[in-house]
Motif scaffolding. Sequence first.
Motif, PDB file in Angstrom:
ATOM      1  N   THR A 233      39.241  42.584  30.901  1.00  0.00           N
ATOM      2  CA  THR A 233      38.090  43.101  31.647  1.00  0.00           C
ATOM      3  C   THR A 233      37.069  42.005  31.908  1.00  0.00           C
ATOM      4  N   ARG A 237      35.558  40.626  35.484  1.00  0.00           N
ATOM      5  CA  ARG A 237      34.112  40.636  35.711  1.00  0.00           C
ATOM      6  C   ARG A 237      33.607  39.240  36.092  1.00  0.00           C
ATOM      7  N   ALA A 268      36.283  45.595  41.803  1.00  0.00           N
ATOM      8  CA  ALA A 268      35.148  45.143  40.999  1.00  0.00           C
ATOM      9  C   ALA A 268      34.116  44.431  41.865  1.00  0.00           C
TER      10      ALA A 268
END
Length: 313
Positions: A233, A237, A268
Amino acid sequence: MKKVLSSILVLSIIAIFVSGCTSSKDASNTGDKKGKYNVITTTTMLSDMTKSIGGDFVEVKGLMGPGVDPHLYKASAGDVSLMQKADMVVYNGLHLEGKMGEVFEQLDGGGKLIVSVANGIKEEKLLNSQDASISHDPHIWFDVNIWKDASIELAKGLKKLDKEHEKEYDENLKNYLVELDELDAYIKERTLELPKENRVLITAHDAFNYFGRAYGYDVRGLQGISTASEAGTSDVRELANFIVERKIKAVFIESSVPKKNIEALQEAVKAKGFDVKIGGELYSDSIGDKGSKAETYIGTFKSNIDTIVDALK
């Protein structure tokens, strides 16, 4: 995993023992009725190179087809049998074929002619790996000048195998090197169409670092050098923040890597109020399908640079 590997190694040893008394040039052993030398290659890039330099004197069989990921490829019992029956086996090295290393060691120890093209590349030309499991980045084909060194190493192996046709292999190598020089010039010419600030390449995994160094691109991969690693993750990011900050126009999927991670990255970025498009599919660890414009190494690299430049312009 250990049981599977052990089984493969046992099959290797048995095959070495059984075939040890036969002549490697015997057509009944190689399965080649044309009197050609039987050469087994691992990746599609190496299959194409071997056909170009070996010419009419070799029959090339590749273990991996288009779209196959060499990082995750496991040798089957059939693969081991093919390699043992071959006159020569060609592989990339630098742990690209990470799950086949011990198989190569067994074959080499049994007297089989094994060629790792990476052995022809000086260490100072290699990029270090950030993956603790390997020392160097194995994606050497993305710097055309390094691939020339690999071609020379392959030609040495062919001449060791078949001294009778040394002159022909040298001539084929000479012609192939000229084609690689032309490819290198084409990549540089197309790159000049992009302003320097636009030369940012974001892909699914870190396969393009040699390309970036050779041709002046800032390269970012969501996964590590090996596709065996997973993107977390935090990786998504951080890369999303980079894309928004730099206003990157496009990111790219790869032919041998699932596109779900790049699509997650795209989402994202969108969540941060910026749209980045998928600029197209790049060939990373494999050349293109037969019948396509990318069915050779040279065609594949031209397709890649066209896709990159057209998407980032």
